[in-house]
Design an enzyme around this catalytic site. Sequence first.
Site: not given
Length: 640
Positions: A162-163
């Site tokens: 989850n950037e």
Amino acid sequence: MARLNLLEETRYEKLPVSVYGNQQEASLAVAGRIAKLIRDKQAKGEQAVLGLATGVTPIRVYAELVRLHKEEGLSFKDVITFNLDEYYPMKPDAAQSYVTFMYENLFSHVDIDKAHVHIPDGTLDKEDVVAFCLDYEKQIEELGGLDLQILGIGRTGHIGFNEPGSAPNSGTRLVTLDDLTRSDAARDFGGKANVPTKAITMGIGTIFKAREIILMAWSAKKAPIVKKAVEGEISGEVPATYLQLSDHVEFVLDEAAASELTRFDTPWLVKDCSWDDNTLKKKAVIWLADTIGKPVLKLTEEDYNNHGMAQLAVEQGPVYNINIDIFNQIQHTITGWPGGKPNADDSQRPERALPAKKRSVIFSPHPDDDVISMGGTFIRLVDQGHDVHVAYQTSGNTAVWDDDVLRYMEFAIDFTNSIGEDSNHLTKLYEEMRAFFPQKQPNQIDTREIRNVKGFIRKTEAISGARYAGLPDDHIHFMALPFYETGKTKKNTVGEEDIQLTIDLLQKIKPHQIFAAGDFADPNGTHLVCFNIILAALDRLKATEDWVKDCWLWMYRGAWHEFETHEIEMAVPLSPQEVIRKRNAIFKHQSQKDRPVFPGDDAREFWVRAEDRTSDTAKKYDKLGLAEYEAMEAFVRYRF
């Protein structure tokens, strides 16, 4: 009262944090909690549902779980697992796949039912990914959710993949990887160009549903992002900050990863300190000067009082005396004589005056660390008449581009032909290399001949750089420590031969000074391994060799990070001309110029990083009120 004190110390921290002395202790603690959960569930006749992570961080956790299974009977028969993520596209049998990782580190060594193992499928057609992700979520929900989710944290603040920009309610999905994330993975793939640009990951919303979340982080490399995640404002730019919203999360850190949290980095802001600790006092005064932008000698009692240092002012004031003391300590780190100044009072100098001519050995983990890290000091030691040796600990042969091999082979063939010699054997090898490279898989081991050529390229560059610094050839040593010579980016563990080769060299030189890379944030890990080999060799030698008692070990930093100003014990100023000479020495390493194979997360060339770093060190000294220099190379003495 103790609880109130702890709450005061941790008041900047927005979620629970547990700090252990090292990553081994922390890993054992996490593994113990997982084992307890499994056993508690088994006692109730229930299945434990675990969310698992990959990467370097959980490796020791998994190793301890394997030990508990083999030696203490911990069973995984009733355990169901869901992994956080997988690269996309990715074949499950690829060396870099998380399927391979999980089986190598855990699943192949315990009695888990393989039908209970769930890992995102990196082989799906793109049009099938959405349905797969929805089903992944459904399977977790049908089992009643995750009992425990373990996490690492990336330097972008990502959890799972989850950037930055991920939504707090996001589910399992296909994502595009951040450039920094791909840079960090480059070594596993034999270069950033081979790292997939996408991945399938559980979402933050999925992670949040776990009944317990443990985020683990080790090493100083993670300290900046840990501080943001624990003490920063909640932001999509740092996805891990969303964990502040959970009532079921705990960060488990080693001391290095926790080092930038307020209670450890600037403890005077949250508690009373023991100001008899000179290192802490020096750090605090330098911090104060930097925070308010004043030279040390201009700091006032009001400055101390307004920034949490009133206790220091009361106990050891007046503050001007404190300022003078710290200013003098910083000033005494500066020397233009890194080998000691002959016929001079050395009571206030970082190095001894005697012997006037010292035997010095510079250990360079890779073939260019010597000139990148301390090229100016290297040249100055030679210019000042010391007996300087350089020892290149590894060949560096994994960090050469394949097309450079062909270029050098073409040169060798043309040269051989030009002098009338038979080049048929070289030509045959060259054709084999040309056939090999197009079929080469990411991180596939090169042939022995290719590894040799890459090693020769690094060796000749190192010789050129050392000669430029003024060394004769018999003072240039190539150790080729065996732990490194795997042909892969993953190296062997240190063996007896690595230590014995180092002992042999040290016994031959009997140095008064050793310079070694103390840059343990090196993303490739080689610096720390090489430093520990030196320590192991010295530890054995000190029992039998008298010269070891008079040998000083100075640590330098590489291209990645500099020592903090309060840590520096020797600062060697460089003139503009010396900066240019150092740059020219770095330029001898042509294979590492412009675009090295493993550049780390910094796009600047190594010589630019080196100059910026040493220039920044000089500017920091200048801002504290010290003399203004063009550049400074910094060192810390290791007392063994």
